[in-house]
Motif scaffolding. Structure first.
Motif, PDB file in Angstrom:
ATOM      1  N   THR A 137       0.849  -1.194   0.000  1.00 34.23           N
ATOM      2  CA  THR A 137       0.000   0.000   0.000  1.00 34.23           C
ATOM      3  C   THR A 137       0.879   1.236   0.000  1.00 34.23           C
ATOM      4  N   SER A 138       0.358   2.281  -0.547  1.00 30.86           N
ATOM      5  CA  SER A 138       1.129   3.520  -0.622  1.00 30.86           C
ATOM      6  C   SER A 138       0.192   4.654  -0.974  1.00 30.86           C
ATOM      7  N   THR A 139       0.560   5.865  -0.547  1.00 30.23           N
ATOM      8  CA  THR A 139      -0.236   7.022  -0.953  1.00 30.23           C
ATOM      9  C   THR A 139      -0.150   7.214  -2.455  1.00 30.23           C
ATOM     10  N   ASP A 140       0.820   6.548  -3.091  1.00 31.19           N
ATOM     11  CA  ASP A 140       0.925   6.651  -4.539  1.00 31.19           C
ATOM     12  C   ASP A 140      -0.280   6.045  -5.230  1.00 31.19           C
ATOM     13  N   ASP A 141      -1.045   5.218  -4.501  1.00 38.71           N
ATOM     14  CA  ASP A 141      -2.246   4.619  -5.078  1.00 38.71           C
ATOM     15  C   ASP A 141      -3.374   5.628  -5.241  1.00 38.71           C
ATOM     16  N   ILE A 142      -3.287   6.755  -4.554  1.00 38.98           N
ATOM     17  CA  ILE A 142      -4.328   7.780  -4.651  1.00 38.98           C
ATOM     18  C   ILE A 142      -4.213   8.461  -6.012  1.00 38.98           C
ATOM     19  N   PRO A 143      -5.300   8.577  -6.760  1.00 42.22           N
ATOM     20  CA  PRO A 143      -5.231   9.221  -8.071  1.00 42.22           C
ATOM     21  C   PRO A 143      -4.696  10.653  -7.973  1.00 42.22           C
ATOM     22  N   LYS A 144      -3.893  11.010  -8.938  1.00 42.64           N
ATOM     23  CA  LYS A 144      -3.372  12.369  -9.037  1.00 42.64           C
ATOM     24  C   LYS A 144      -3.889  13.015 -10.317  1.00 42.64           C
ATOM     25  N   LEU A 145      -3.735  14.311 -10.411  1.00 41.97           N
ATOM     26  CA  LEU A 145      -4.328  15.085 -11.496  1.00 41.97           C
ATOM     27  C   LEU A 145      -3.326  15.352 -12.619  1.00 41.97           C
ATOM     28  N   LYS A 146      -3.798  15.133 -13.830  1.00 41.27           N
ATOM     29  CA  LYS A 146      -3.020  15.451 -15.022  1.00 41.27           C
ATOM     30  C   LYS A 146      -3.799  16.484 -15.830  1.00 41.27           C
ATOM     31  N   ILE A 147      -3.129  17.566 -16.236  1.00 39.00           N
ATOM     32  CA  ILE A 147      -3.769  18.625 -17.014  1.00 39.00           C
ATOM     33  C   ILE A 147      -3.430  18.419 -18.489  1.00 39.00           C
ATOM     34  N   ASN A 148      -4.464  18.367 -19.310  1.00 37.95           N
ATOM     35  CA  ASN A 148      -4.292  18.122 -20.746  1.00 37.95           C
ATOM     36  C   ASN A 148      -4.877  19.278 -21.548  1.00 37.95           C
ATOM     37  N   GLY A 149      -4.292  19.532 -22.705  1.00 38.48           N
ATOM     38  CA  GLY A 149      -4.809  20.606 -23.547  1.00 38.48           C
ATOM     39  C   GLY A 149      -4.552  20.362 -25.016  1.00 38.48           C
ATOM     40  N   SER A 150      -5.366  21.002 -25.855  1.00 38.52           N
ATOM     41  CA  SER A 150      -5.173  20.980 -27.303  1.00 38.52           C
ATOM     42  C   SER A 150      -5.707  22.284 -27.877  1.00 38.52           C
ATOM     43  N   HIS A 151      -5.439  22.535 -29.164  1.00 42.36           N
ATOM     44  CA  HIS A 151      -5.858  23.756 -29.850  1.00 42.36           C
ATOM     45  C   HIS A 151      -5.155  24.998 -29.288  1.00 42.36           C
ATOM     46  N   TYR A 152      -3.847  24.860 -29.070  1.00 37.10           N
ATOM     47  CA  TYR A 152      -3.009  26.000 -28.686  1.00 37.10           C
ATOM     48  C   TYR A 152      -2.018  26.281 -29.804  1.00 37.10           C
ATOM     49  N   ASN A 153      -1.370  27.436 -29.731  1.00 35.10           N
ATOM     50  CA  ASN A 153      -0.267  27.694 -30.639  1.00 35.10           C
ATOM     51  C   ASN A 153       0.892  26.759 -30.311  1.00 35.10           C
ATOM     52  N   TYR A 154       1.712  26.501 -31.291  1.00 31.70           N
ATOM     53  CA  TYR A 154       2.950  25.781 -31.024  1.00 31.70           C
ATOM     54  C   TYR A 154       3.886  26.746 -30.294  1.00 31.70           C
ATOM     55  N   GLY A 155       4.248  26.397 -29.091  1.00 27.33           N
ATOM     56  CA  GLY A 155       5.083  27.287 -28.294  1.00 27.33           C
ATOM     57  C   GLY A 155       4.749  27.141 -26.828  1.00 27.33           C
ATOM     58  N   GLN A 156       5.045  28.165 -26.060  1.00 23.89           N
ATOM     59  CA  GLN A 156       4.918  28.064 -24.618  1.00 23.89           C
ATOM     60  C   GLN A 156       3.485  28.298 -24.127  1.00 23.89           C
ATOM     61  N   VAL A 157       3.106  27.473 -23.166  1.00 23.90           N
ATOM     62  CA  VAL A 157       1.820  27.586 -22.480  1.00 23.90           C
ATOM     63  C   VAL A 157       2.103  27.551 -20.981  1.00 23.90           C
ATOM     64  N   ARG A 190       0.296  17.191 -18.764  1.00 24.93           N
ATOM     65  CA  ARG A 190       1.242  17.441 -17.674  1.00 24.93           C
ATOM     66  C   ARG A 190       0.751  16.803 -16.378  1.00 24.93           C
ATOM     67  N   LYS A 191       1.549  15.887 -15.815  1.00 28.72           N
ATOM     68  CA  LYS A 191       1.253  15.306 -14.509  1.00 28.72           C
ATOM     69  C   LYS A 191       1.665  16.311 -13.441  1.00 28.72           C
ATOM     70  N   THR A 192       0.708  16.671 -12.588  1.00 34.41           N
ATOM     71  CA  THR A 192       0.962  17.742 -11.618  1.00 34.41           C
ATOM     72  C   THR A 192       1.494  17.256 -10.286  1.00 34.41           C
ATOM     73  N   GLY A 193       1.256  15.994  -9.948  1.00 37.04           N
ATOM     74  CA  GLY A 193       1.619  15.512  -8.625  1.00 37.04           C
ATOM     75  C   GLY A 193       0.593  15.867  -7.567  1.00 37.04           C
ATOM     76  N   LEU A 194      -0.435  16.614  -7.935  1.00 32.63           N
ATOM     77  CA  LEU A 194      -1.488  16.994  -6.985  1.00 32.63           C
ATOM     78  C   LEU A 194      -2.491  15.862  -6.851  1.00 32.63           C
ATOM     79  N   PHE A 195      -2.856  15.526  -5.616  1.00 32.14           N
ATOM     80  CA  PHE A 195      -3.833  14.471  -5.388  1.00 32.14           C
ATOM     81  C   PHE A 195      -5.234  14.927  -5.802  1.00 32.14           C
ATOM     82  N   ASP A 196      -5.996  14.008  -6.384  1.00 32.22           N
ATOM     83  CA  ASP A 196      -7.406  14.253  -6.668  1.00 32.22           C
ATOM     84  C   ASP A 196      -8.182  14.033  -5.379  1.00 32.22           C
ATOM     85  N   CYS A 197      -8.686  15.101  -4.806  1.00 39.69           N
ATOM     86  CA  CYS A 197      -9.347  15.026  -3.500  1.00 39.69           C
ATOM     87  C   CYS A 197     -10.866  15.127  -3.610  1.00 39.69           C
ATOM     88  N   SER A 198     -11.392  14.905  -4.802  1.00 37.28           N
ATOM     89  CA  SER A 198     -12.832  14.990  -4.987  1.00 37.28           C
ATOM     90  C   SER A 198     -13.521  13.767  -4.385  1.00 37.28           C
TER      91      SER A 198
END
Length: 231
Positions: A137-157, A190-198
């Protein structure tokens, strides 16, 4: 396209309130219809905000300027096309006469335009990390949040996670949006490392948002729940 043509295109576009050619160093935020860098509004009519290459925008302006010379009275009325030309059909009622290849290009641009706009789509997915070897068992089993996106310019976000109550930043990072199969424009995950606490009785207390640094466009705010120790 040479510098002279680019200059003429910029003047013509600015004259009707259309985005300047995105071949410049940076684009700008013109709302939901902002074209990605490298594309401009077609301008077949003032409300035509289909995103096309600067060359196709110039062709559209040229065809509009000579439309009266390609009409004749015939089977389709006063706007029947001369032999060798067809109606462009860039929009309903578009009876500007053009070469058949131009009509085909207009149809292709209509179909491709949604993927050429900075729609700044953002969504959340979840991931887990397998427990370390030798543990069950580990806290790593708790789902974490990943932020995804599309329809942006090629470059920095720039990505942000902020608490809803006070807009305090809980997470931020700058990353590159690039081409990925199956996603339009610049995309990322992008994997944020933030736990999903919902969960039941635990409504969203924060939101994720992305800022396209090339155009200045912001995504919509996506509600999330973070800070599992916070009641």
């Amino acid at each position: 396209m040479n510098r002279t043509l680019l200059g003429l295109a910029a003047v013509a576009i600015a004259g009707i309130g259309v985005a300047l050619p995105a071949t410049s160093a940076a684009a700008a935020d013109y709302g939901p219809d902002t074209c990605r860098q490298g594309y401009v509004w077609r301008g077949a009519k003032p409300s035509d905000l289909v995103c096309v290459t600067p060359g196709n925008r110039d062709q559209t302006a040229l065809d509009n300027s000579v439309k009266h010379t390609r009409w004749t009275s015939g089977a389709y009325g006063a706007h029947t096309c001369l032999t060798g030309y067809v109606w462009r059909d860039a929009f309903d009622g578009d009876d500007v006469c053009v070469h058949p290849r131009v009509r085909s290009q207009a149809a292709a641009d209509n179909a491709a335009s949604p993927g050429r706009k900075v729609a700044a789509k953002l969504w959340i997915s979840k991931y887990t990390i397998k427990p370390k070897p030798g543990t069950t068992t580990s806290t790593d089993d708790i789902p974490k949040l990943k932020i995804n996106g599309s329809h942006y310019n090629y470059g920095q976000v720039r990505l942000f996670v902020r608490y809803s109550a006070n807009n305090r930043v809980a997470y931020s990072v700058t990353l590159g949006a690039s081409a990925h199969p199956g996603f339009a424009g610049g995309s990322f995950g992008r994997k944020t490392g933030l736990f999903d606490c919902s969960g039941p009785g635990k409504p969203a207390n924060a939101y994720a948002q992305a800022h396209d640094l090339v155009s200045g466009r912001w995504s919509a705010r996506v509600p999330i729940r973070i800070g599992c120790a916070v009641l």
